[in-house]
Design a protein around this motif. Structure first.
Motif, PDB file in Angstrom:
ATOM      1  N   UNK A 102      36.912  50.531  51.684  1.00 35.61           N
ATOM      2  CA  UNK A 102      38.063  51.382  51.393  1.00 35.61           C
ATOM      3  C   UNK A 102      38.427  51.338  49.929  1.00 35.61           C
ATOM      4  N   UNK A 103      39.703  51.465  49.638  1.00 35.43           N
ATOM      5  CA  UNK A 103      40.160  51.263  48.264  1.00 35.43           C
ATOM      6  C   UNK A 103      40.551  49.806  48.057  1.00 35.43           C
ATOM      7  N   UNK A 104      40.830  49.112  49.149  1.00 32.20           N
ATOM      8  CA  UNK A 104      41.339  47.741  49.048  1.00 32.20           C
ATOM      9  C   UNK A 104      40.359  46.813  48.335  1.00 32.20           C
ATOM     10  N   UNK A 105      39.075  46.986  48.606  1.00 31.80           N
ATOM     11  CA  UNK A 105      38.096  46.044  48.073  1.00 31.80           C
ATOM     12  C   UNK A 105      37.086  46.704  47.133  1.00 31.80           C
ATOM     13  N   UNK A 106      37.342  47.962  46.759  1.00 30.84           N
ATOM     14  CA  UNK A 106      36.368  48.683  45.930  1.00 30.84           C
ATOM     15  C   UNK A 106      36.080  47.942  44.625  1.00 30.84           C
ATOM     16  N   UNK A 107      37.122  47.350  44.051  1.00 31.89           N
ATOM     17  CA  UNK A 107      36.907  46.673  42.765  1.00 31.89           C
ATOM     18  C   UNK A 107      36.039  45.422  42.916  1.00 31.89           C
ATOM     19  N   UNK A 108      35.837  44.977  44.159  1.00 33.91           N
ATOM     20  CA  UNK A 108      34.994  43.803  44.404  1.00 33.91           C
ATOM     21  C   UNK A 108      33.534  44.163  44.674  1.00 33.91           C
ATOM     22  N   UNK A 109      33.266  45.442  44.888  1.00 31.05           N
ATOM     23  CA  UNK A 109      31.945  45.803  45.404  1.00 31.05           C
ATOM     24  C   UNK A 109      30.808  45.409  44.470  1.00 31.05           C
ATOM     25  N   UNK A 110      30.963  45.680  43.179  1.00 34.13           N
ATOM     26  CA  UNK A 110      29.884  45.372  42.239  1.00 34.13           C
ATOM     27  C   UNK A 110      29.505  43.898  42.284  1.00 34.13           C
ATOM     28  N   UNK A 111      30.526  43.046  42.252  1.00 33.56           N
ATOM     29  CA  UNK A 111      30.218  41.617  42.270  1.00 33.56           C
ATOM     30  C   UNK A 111      29.617  41.207  43.593  1.00 33.56           C
ATOM     31  N   UNK A 112      30.146  41.787  44.689  1.00 35.62           N
ATOM     32  CA  UNK A 112      29.672  41.388  46.010  1.00 35.62           C
ATOM     33  C   UNK A 112      28.218  41.775  46.223  1.00 35.62           C
TER      34      UNK A 112
END
Lengths: 465, 465
Positions: free
Chosen positions: A414-424
């Motif tokens: 969603x938008x909640x974790x989008x900023x984490x996607x690259x690192x994940x």
């Protein structure tokens, strides 16, 4: 303003004026999710009735340069189905056609707007089982479940929503329709676009119809609640149950402080004495009574004490302890809810370290943990942090990555974790995902900001290839 | 020439000079498939030993602008694993590491170069079953099976290779590595690139490692050969078996002229008298003896005559009738082999119309038909046409599309059917596939000409986005 007016009129010509909502009193329920954490104003809400209308709506939005947020039952928990501000919300709930069950193949065509509960009832009536179940069943839609690759307790045996997709129809960003609804169990002609669309959260296309793979109905059920000394012991029990009880359908877990919260909220006394640090709730489902199979598997696993329920009321009382966690936690405060997954071998470490990590980020934070043991899927509920304070969330996600886990197991990015996607996912996968997104939605108009963050350096309207 | 010399040296520095083959006597076995229909000269053959070497090889080829054909066991039937002319063949057979079975999760990490047969033996020894089986088991590799989404008879119960993929590692066109090997049953963080790579036949990335999902081993087996009056009756039998025999693992079919050919070739007399137009060969596999279950299901389906084999030699004699088709057909001539799928409801029409359609295209063409009933998967064998005369093949594929079927069920598109892909998938899907291919392999260097035809209007080296 006239631009928006033009689009309103164009959409009205497609779906009928009554299905284009612009009055804030009417659009409001589409603009915020039930957590209250996510949402924004929509430019308008449009409610197409079928695939053809969805395609025309998407084409009209493309022409107007309008961004789209597809929405099903609005039961998401990560802000992926509500507007961020100014988008057109395309509600799929009117696509609620439920076709005839093909009994030879165990397949049924389902409109994106059909609720999971309606599909379950339809399948049962035909002697089948939907093969997917979770708490939002009566509100969530099949389109949303597939777009997010939803999971639930029974994924242990039947897989996630992905495993249910025997065929799919979707509208792409340019308004074209891709259709694979022939129900061919083997079809490897070209790339499997349906697989790519499953779990893409409406950012690559809008799911309009699904050919759903059913399971045979298993009405003979037995559940067991097993108090365990440790997570490691619980994992060993799971391995034994898998090997000895092929009818095993689900294997959830919760912890003792969660049980206390639930018992207090439900004003129940504990069905287990003495209490234990970890509880495993396993259920077997077969065509004939699986009680003996489960009992033998528990015995072979060295379990000395277990509550076994072989009738529906008894099973429901046990499951109420697990499913009652959400209500009990909500009654204690407004939780930050994180759905994550870690490898089973790391689950003990993760569960042990979450409370301290969260409290270190924001002193006083309380962590309630439960989930699906078989999938290493943990629902982390944090009580204490202010709604917008994500420091404790971040600490938990750091721990997830340190354990080799995933930042999202079944709720989506969603938008909640989008900023984490690259690192994940790491740079190679993240780059590949961006390339795929750009290939199928070059203008970035499908659910912008969900899954992949909208970046300043991302071209908003690159030249056509 | 010096360009190629440079690449040879660069690759030698990565994998060791002995694993870069340029001598035509050494490269020959990599340059042609076993059908003898497909192949061409390779620029060279390179044999990396692990994922890191594959990544470096791909990066070196990218720098040199060299096209790549990935190759596993070279058992493909559609020309997708052999060079068309001038490519670098990347042979994956040295990636043959076979990891430990995780008994709690039923997972095992498998190198791309491991043969299916080796994996099957490894799984059995740990109390599991690989969940995939087909005739090329001892030569084909896991990387190839996954890259082509291979199927086989047991896909009815266990799904195709796709269903076995619990995790995947692959090298992309730019030499970067994507890895999802954590074994998380639920992981919906971002697009499911593994799903996209499965069945992409080496055109989007090179599979280097797979986390393989095992099934519990079912050693109690029973098979039944059932003569049927029609394909429709066979389909009804399948529906009944599905409903009443949950242990049903495979359900194949063949026709009477195929049986005659096999009996003649094997110098056997018919085990079935009187003969029938269609034969169904069903097998059940359980942890306890499934004979009663199968017998009851057959009785309930109204079957009056069936050959039942509950021991291994008996089952093998029955399966020899089905699996003997390939040898018997090869003994009768050099067949054109087409692997297609049609919806079960259209199977009767398709089987009835193929012989006339093929003979109308090329008079005298004989069609031998058999396959996997449960998947609507038909292996069409055409005897008579010259190797390069595809008129009868085209007539059969036209009929497939008219029946709403797929031009490839389990063998893949390769180069053999690439020119059919656009029509088979329609313009919207074909455009989406081209966009995805261009996104992940912008220079078109991964297995060019396979799956998607290389078109004159396709940019060979577009500007970077």
């Amino acid at each position: 303003m006239s631009h928006a007016m033009d689009l309103t009129q164009a959409l009205g010509a497609i779906v009928g004026a009554t299905h284009v909502l612009t009055d804030p009193q009417l659009t409001e329920t589409y603009e915020h999710d039930w957590t209250g954490r996510f949402g924004g104003r929509a430019a308008l809400v449009v409610r197409p009735a079928d695939t053809e209308q969805v395609a025309a709506v998407v084409a009209a939005c493309a022409e107007a340069g309008a961004a789209i947020v597809p929405q099903g039952g609005n039961t998401g928990l990560v802000g992926g189905g509500v507007p961020r501000g100014g988008e057109v919300v395309v509600s799929l709930t009117r696509l609620n056609a439920l076709g005839e069950v093909d009994r030879a193949l165990g397949l049924v065509p389902v409109g994106a707007g059909v609720t999971l509960g309606a599909l379950q009832a339809h399948a049962r009536a035909a002697g089948f089982d939907a093969g997917l179940d979770f708490a939002a069943r009566d509100s969530c839609t099949i389109g949303g479940a597939v777009a997010c690759d939803a999971g639930g307790a029974r994924a242990l045996r039947h897989g996630t929503a992905r495993a249910r997709v025997a065929g799919l129809e979707a509208v792409l960003a340019d308004g074209t329709v891709v259709t694979r609804m022939a129900g061919l169990a083997k079809d490897n002609a070209g790339y499997d676009l349906p697989s790519l669309l499953v779990g893409s959260e409406g950012t690559l296309g809008i799911v309009t119809r699904v050919l759903w793979r059913l399971e045979l109905r298993c009405d003979a059920r037995v559940a067991a609640l097993v108090p365990m000394e440790s997570v490691e012991a619980a994992a060993a029990l799971l391995a034994a149950l898998r090997a000895e009880a092929p009818t095993l359908e689900s294997c959830d877990f919760f912890l003792d402080d969660g049980l206390s919260l639930v018992l207090e909220h439900q004003r129940r006394s504990s069905p287990v004495e003495p209490r234990a640090p970890v509880y495993v709730l396993a259920e077997c489902a077969g065509r004939s009574d699986p009680t003996d199979e489960l009992a033998a598997a528990l015995e072979q696993a060295g379990v000395e004490e277990a509550l076994i329920a072989d009738d529906t009321p008894g099973r429901e009382r046990l499951w109420a302890l697990r499913e009652g966690h959400a209500d009990a936690i909500n009654a204690a405060g407004v939780p930050h809810k994180l759905d994550v997954g870690v490898p089973l071998a790391e689950l003990g470490r993760f569960l042990a370290e979450v409370p301290a990590a969260a409290a270190a980020a924001i002193p006083g934070t309380r962590a309630i943990l439960f989930g699906h043991l078989g999938d290493g899927n943990v629902h982390v509920n944090l009580l204490g942090p202010e709604p917008d304070d994500e420091r404790a969330d971040d600490a938990v996600l750091e721990l997830v990555l340190a354990c080799g886990g995933t930042i999202s197991a079944e709720h989506g990015v969603g938008v909640a974790k989008a900023r984490w996607l690259d690192r994940a996912r790491g740079p190679a996968e993240a780059a590949a995902m961006r390339a795929v997104k750009h290939a199928l939605d070059p203008d970035g108009r499908l659910n912008p900001g969900a899954v992949l963050p909208v970046r300043a350096d991302q071209p908003s309207s690159p030249a056509a290839d």
